[in-house]
Design an enzyme around this catalytic site. Structure first.
Site, PDB file in Angstrom:
ATOM      1  N   GLY A   2      90.237 -24.033  -7.503  1.00 25.70           N
ATOM      2  CA  GLY A   2      88.838 -24.326  -7.164  1.00 25.70           C
ATOM      3  C   GLY A   2      88.680 -24.914  -5.769  1.00 25.70           C
ATOM      4  O   GLY A   2      89.624 -25.417  -5.170  1.00 25.70           O
ATOM      5  N   ARG A  38      81.781 -30.287  -4.764  1.00 30.00           N
ATOM      6  CA  ARG A  38      81.138 -31.607  -4.770  1.00 30.00           C
ATOM      7  C   ARG A  38      81.780 -32.597  -3.796  1.00 30.00           C
ATOM      8  O   ARG A  38      81.241 -33.645  -3.519  1.00 30.00           O
ATOM      9  CB  ARG A  38      81.162 -32.179  -6.199  1.00 30.00           C
ATOM     10  CG  ARG A  38      80.177 -31.506  -7.122  1.00 30.00           C
ATOM     11  CD  ARG A  38      80.480 -31.747  -8.599  1.00 30.00           C
ATOM     12  NE  ARG A  38      81.591 -30.917  -9.080  1.00 30.00           N
ATOM     13  CZ  ARG A  38      82.012 -30.908 -10.339  1.00 30.00           C
ATOM     14  NH1 ARG A  38      81.454 -31.700 -11.231  1.00 30.00           N
ATOM     15  NH2 ARG A  38      83.018 -30.123 -10.703  1.00 30.00           N
ATOM     16  N   GLN A  95      94.588 -16.603  -8.208  1.00 33.52           N
ATOM     17  CA  GLN A  95      93.266 -16.291  -8.783  1.00 33.52           C
ATOM     18  C   GLN A  95      92.383 -15.924  -7.587  1.00 33.52           C
ATOM     19  O   GLN A  95      91.847 -16.790  -6.904  1.00 33.52           O
ATOM     20  CB  GLN A  95      92.704 -17.521  -9.508  1.00 33.52           C
ATOM     21  CG  GLN A  95      91.388 -17.240 -10.209  1.00 33.52           C
ATOM     22  CD  GLN A  95      90.697 -18.504 -10.707  1.00 33.52           C
ATOM     23  OE1 GLN A  95      91.043 -19.616 -10.322  1.00 33.52           O
ATOM     24  NE2 GLN A  95      89.707 -18.333 -11.566  1.00 33.52           N
ATOM     25  N   ASP A  99      92.941 -31.516 -10.591  1.00 36.49           N
ATOM     26  CA  ASP A  99      92.145 -32.644 -10.104  1.00 36.49           C
ATOM     27  C   ASP A  99      92.082 -33.789 -11.121  1.00 36.49           C
ATOM     28  O   ASP A  99      91.172 -34.605 -11.081  1.00 36.49           O
ATOM     29  CB  ASP A  99      90.742 -32.176  -9.706  1.00 36.49           C
ATOM     30  CG  ASP A  99      89.914 -31.703 -10.898  1.00 36.49           C
ATOM     31  OD1 ASP A  99      90.509 -31.365 -11.942  1.00 36.49           O
ATOM     32  OD2 ASP A  99      88.679 -31.676 -10.774  1.00 36.49           O
ATOM     33  N   ASN A 131      86.062 -34.221 -22.678  1.00 40.35           N
ATOM     34  CA  ASN A 131      87.199 -33.309 -22.520  1.00 40.35           C
ATOM     35  C   ASN A 131      87.908 -33.680 -21.215  1.00 40.35           C
ATOM     36  O   ASN A 131      87.297 -33.727 -20.157  1.00 40.35           O
ATOM     37  CB  ASN A 131      86.657 -31.871 -22.455  1.00 40.35           C
ATOM     38  CG  ASN A 131      87.688 -30.887 -21.936  1.00 40.35           C
ATOM     39  OD1 ASN A 131      88.887 -31.096 -22.089  1.00 40.35           O
ATOM     40  ND2 ASN A 131      87.213 -29.809 -21.314  1.00 40.35           N
ATOM     41  N   ALA A 186     113.542 -60.587  28.404  1.00 36.12           N
ATOM     42  CA  ALA A 186     112.117 -60.279  28.323  1.00 36.12           C
ATOM     43  C   ALA A 186     111.716 -59.278  29.405  1.00 36.12           C
ATOM     44  O   ALA A 186     112.180 -59.354  30.538  1.00 36.12           O
ATOM     45  CB  ALA A 186     111.300 -61.545  28.489  1.00 36.12           C
ATOM     46  N   ASN A 226     113.437 -43.902  30.822  1.00 38.45           N
ATOM     47  CA  ASN A 226     114.163 -42.793  30.204  1.00 38.45           C
ATOM     48  C   ASN A 226     113.616 -41.443  30.610  1.00 38.45           C
ATOM     49  O   ASN A 226     114.214 -40.425  30.334  1.00 38.45           O
ATOM     50  CB  ASN A 226     114.129 -42.921  28.677  1.00 38.45           C
ATOM     51  CG  ASN A 226     112.702 -43.006  28.138  1.00 38.45           C
ATOM     52  OD1 ASN A 226     111.802 -43.469  28.830  1.00 38.45           O
ATOM     53  ND2 ASN A 226     112.509 -42.565  26.922  1.00 38.45           N
TER      54      ASN A 226
HETATM   55  C1  UD1 Z   1      86.227 -29.316 -16.328  1.00 32.54           C
HETATM   56  C2  UD1 Z   1      85.849 -28.977 -17.763  1.00 32.54           C
HETATM   57  C3  UD1 Z   1      85.130 -30.172 -18.381  1.00 32.54           C
HETATM   58  C4  UD1 Z   1      86.015 -31.395 -18.308  1.00 32.54           C
HETATM   59  C5  UD1 Z   1      86.469 -31.648 -16.872  1.00 32.54           C
HETATM   60  C6  UD1 Z   1      87.518 -32.754 -16.873  1.00 32.54           C
HETATM   61  C7  UD1 Z   1      85.396 -26.579 -17.703  1.00 32.54           C
HETATM   62  C8  UD1 Z   1      84.365 -25.529 -17.772  1.00 32.54           C
HETATM   63  N1  UD1 Z   1      84.970 -27.825 -17.773  1.00 32.54           N
HETATM   64  O1  UD1 Z   1      85.023 -29.493 -15.594  1.00 32.54           O
HETATM   65  O2  UD1 Z   1      84.820 -29.901 -19.751  1.00 32.54           O
HETATM   66  O3  UD1 Z   1      85.324 -32.522 -18.823  1.00 32.54           O
HETATM   67  O4  UD1 Z   1      87.047 -30.472 -16.309  1.00 32.54           O
HETATM   68  O5  UD1 Z   1      87.882 -33.124 -15.573  1.00 32.54           O
HETATM   69  O6  UD1 Z   1      86.581 -26.293 -17.654  1.00 32.54           O
HETATM   70  N2  UD1 Z   1      89.783 -24.246 -11.254  1.00 32.54           N
HETATM   71  C9  UD1 Z   1      90.454 -23.079 -11.018  1.00 32.54           C
HETATM   72  N3  UD1 Z   1      89.752 -21.916 -10.944  1.00 32.54           N
HETATM   73  C10 UD1 Z   1      88.416 -21.863 -11.120  1.00 32.54           C
HETATM   74  C11 UD1 Z   1      87.719 -23.065 -11.393  1.00 32.54           C
HETATM   75  C12 UD1 Z   1      88.427 -24.232 -11.465  1.00 32.54           C
HETATM   76  O7  UD1 Z   1      91.689 -23.091 -10.849  1.00 32.54           O
HETATM   77  O8  UD1 Z   1      87.857 -20.777 -11.033  1.00 32.54           O
HETATM   78  C13 UD1 Z   1      90.538 -25.514 -11.300  1.00 32.54           C
HETATM   79  C14 UD1 Z   1      90.028 -26.524 -10.279  1.00 32.54           C
HETATM   80  O9  UD1 Z   1      90.737 -26.405  -9.059  1.00 32.54           O
HETATM   81  C15 UD1 Z   1      90.302 -27.841 -10.964  1.00 32.54           C
HETATM   82  C16 UD1 Z   1      90.233 -27.512 -12.448  1.00 32.54           C
HETATM   83  O10 UD1 Z   1      90.356 -26.118 -12.553  1.00 32.54           O
HETATM   84  O11 UD1 Z   1      91.591 -28.343 -10.633  1.00 32.54           O
HETATM   85  C17 UD1 Z   1      88.921 -27.997 -13.082  1.00 32.54           C
HETATM   86  O12 UD1 Z   1      87.832 -27.374 -12.433  1.00 32.54           O
HETATM   87  P1  UD1 Z   1      86.482 -28.145 -12.086  1.00 32.54           P
HETATM   88  O13 UD1 Z   1      85.567 -27.175 -11.431  1.00 32.54           O
HETATM   89  O14 UD1 Z   1      86.755 -29.408 -11.400  1.00 32.54           O
HETATM   90  O15 UD1 Z   1      85.939 -28.430 -13.573  1.00 32.54           O
HETATM   91  P2  UD1 Z   1      84.932 -29.597 -14.011  1.00 32.54           P
HETATM   92  O16 UD1 Z   1      83.566 -29.211 -13.619  1.00 32.54           O
HETATM   93  O17 UD1 Z   1      85.427 -30.902 -13.568  1.00 32.54           O
HETATM   94 CA    CA Z   2      86.987 -31.541 -12.163  1.00 37.14          CA
END
Ligand code: UD1
Ligand code: CA
Length: 457
Positions: free
Chosen positions: A4, A8, A67, A96, A163, A374, A380
């Site tokens: 991702g 934000r 991805q 994250d 979650n 001192a 150099n």
């Molecule tokens: C996600 C969960 C949420 C949970 C939260 C906890 C989903 C839909 N929601 O939300 O229920 O409470 O984490 O921190 O999963 N990533 C990818 N590919 C993508 C999208 C994301 O690899 O296409 C990775 C991001 O880099 C990140 C992780 O997945 O490391 C979580 O993605 P993020 O978009 O932060 O999910 P949240 O909105 O925090």
């Molecule tokens: Ca997150």
């Protein structure tokens, strides 16, 4: 999952590359995972800034899965389908969620295997659940669904259990149904969280286990959250060090990176930073406002206030500072002293040698028992090349001398104060490299007389 962007954060850098505790978020997650399974069984899903992300954790020897477009956490797992198929069970971590402890992952794994679940969700009850997906339970261990913040009905907003974004799956049922995920939601993404309800519909077992410490599963979605995770991680690091015998007066003021090692009975005064791969022995004292990066200190080293050390090695009993600047390649010998406003770079300084005040020592080899007065400067650099200065054992360099490299001062030799040394000084010789003093008797009183006559006119 580390593909991702982290919209934000409002940063052009991928979220998992942002650092806490001195290393990228993703590196913390990989370190925790690597305590549970060997690196060759870890797959990191990369996408946004994939090359930079790979490079940042290349030393961990994990595998990568691309991805190409970031279409959600469910899609991230779809992209890893071929790689995970060979395993019966799968642990999914979020790049994250970096404070996760290996013991907690282990609890999740053991619970998942013991219950023979299709999906087990690691949950938590933080003080502020806003923004997280909520876990809707059906009974004490079973789960009905995960509902994302944006889809929560007013009634479900009361659910405190979130979650964590960390799961265990039985690979068979996951892959059998993952293509049934839809992007019919607020972000038009494939949510991995929707697997919960999908699997429940299939009569598969979906369960949840709660982390004891909600702080461990906090995510970093904004720079403010990142700063608070960083503070927690560093406090945790200080606590670990203190429990192993390191004295830290004001842990809340110290910045110590995750990989730093410090032995027992060393004292850290308030406001010190110890960074990177630094190692500090026992019975050392690091006084306030010092910044030590990628350096090794043996035992009984005293770092007085305000020192900056970078890629340097300090032997036992050495005393540094106040205000010494040790640049890369400084090797300070046993019981040597480097004092106020002394800068060193690529220097080997022998046992018991001293450079106590206002000195620059660069590209130099300094023997044992040398006294550097001192204001001494090793010249150099000739504008094109760097040259070496050698000062042999027991030599004495008078104050305010310049040593124009390449040059050698022999064993036990003396350099007179204020000298500019351009030729080698043999062992036991005295070198004087300055103009002779001229005395003009009565000159000052004659000048005063002449002045007063002029004023009288
Ligand atoms: C996600 C969960 C949420 C949970 C939260 C906890 C989903 C839909 N929601 O939300 O229920 O409470 O984490 O921190 O999963 N990533 C990818 N590919 C993508 C999208 C994301 O690899 O296409 C990775 C991001 O880099 C990140 C992780 O997945 O490391 C979580 O993605 P993020 O978009 O932060 O999910 P949240 O909105 O925090
Ligand atoms: Ca997150």
């Amino acid at each position: 999952m580390a593909a991702g962007k982290g919209t934000r954060l409002k940063s052009k850098r991928a979220k998992v590359l942002h650092q806490i505790g001195g290393k990228p978020l993703l590196a913390h997650v990989i370190a925790a995972a690597a305590r549970i399974v060997p690196a060759e069984d870890i797959y990191v899903v990369v996408g946004h800034q994939a090359e930079e992300v790979r490079a940042a954790v290349a030393d961990t020897n994990v595998n990568f899965v691309l991805q190409p477009e970031q279409r959600g956490t469910g899609h991230a797992i779809m992209c890893a389908r071929e790689q995970v198929r060979q395993y019966r069970n799968l642990l999914v971590l979020s790049g994250d969620v970096p404070l996760i402890r290996p013991t907690t992952i282990e609890r999740l794994r053991d619970f998942h295997l013991a219950r023979k679940a299709a999906m087990t969700i690691l949950t938590a009850e933080p003080a502020e659940p806003f923004g997280y997906g909520r876990v809707i339970r059906a009974g004490s261990e079973n789960v009905k669904a995960i509902v994302e913040q944006k889809a929560l009905s007013t009634a479900l907003q009361k659910v405190q259990e979130i979650n964590s974004g960390i799961y265990a799956f039985a690979t068979g049922p996951l892959l059998a149904d993952i293509d049934r995920l839809t992007s019919d939601n607020a972000h038009h993404e494939f949510y991995l969280t929707d697997m919960a309800a999908l699997l429940v519909k299939r009569k598969a077992r979906v369960m949840a286990i709660k982390a004891d410490d909600p702080e461990e599963v906090l995510g970093a979605n904004t720079l403010a959250e990142l700063a608070s995770l960083d503070a927690q991680l560093r406090l945790r690091k200080c606590q670990e060090l203190m429990s192993s015998g390191v004295v830290i007066y004001r842990p809340d003021t110290c910045v110590i990176d995750a990989d730093v090692e410090i032995a027992a009975d060393t004292v850290l005064e308030p406001f010190v930073q110890i960074l990177g791969k630094s190692r500090i022995g026992s019975d050392c004292r690091v006084r306030s406002f010092s910044v030590i990066s990628d350096s090794q200190l043996s035992d009984k080293v005293l770092v007085k206030p305000g020192c900056i050390l970078d890629q340097s090695q300090i032997s036992s009993g050495a005393i540094l500072g106040p205000y010494s600047h040790l640049r890369p390649g400084s090797e300070i010998g046993e019981s040597a002293h480097v004092g106020n406003f002394v800068e060193t770079k690529k220097v080997r300084m022998g046992r018991g040698s001293k450079a106590n005040h206002l000195t620059y020592l660069g590209d130099a080899e300094i023997g044992a028992g040398v006294n550097v007065g001192a204001g001494t400067i090793t010249c150099n650099y000739d504008g094109t090349n760097k040259h070496k200065t050698v000062i042999e054992d027991g030599a004495f360099i008078g104050s305010d001398s310049t040593l124009v490299a390449p040059v050698r001062v022999g064993k036990g030799a003396y350099v007179a104060a204020g000298s500019s040394i351009t030729d080698d000084v043999p062992e036991d010789a005295l070198a004087i490299g300055r103009g002779r003093q001229v005395l003009k008797e009565g000159w000052a009183s004659r000048r005063r007389e002449a002045r007063s006559k002029m004023d009288g006119k």
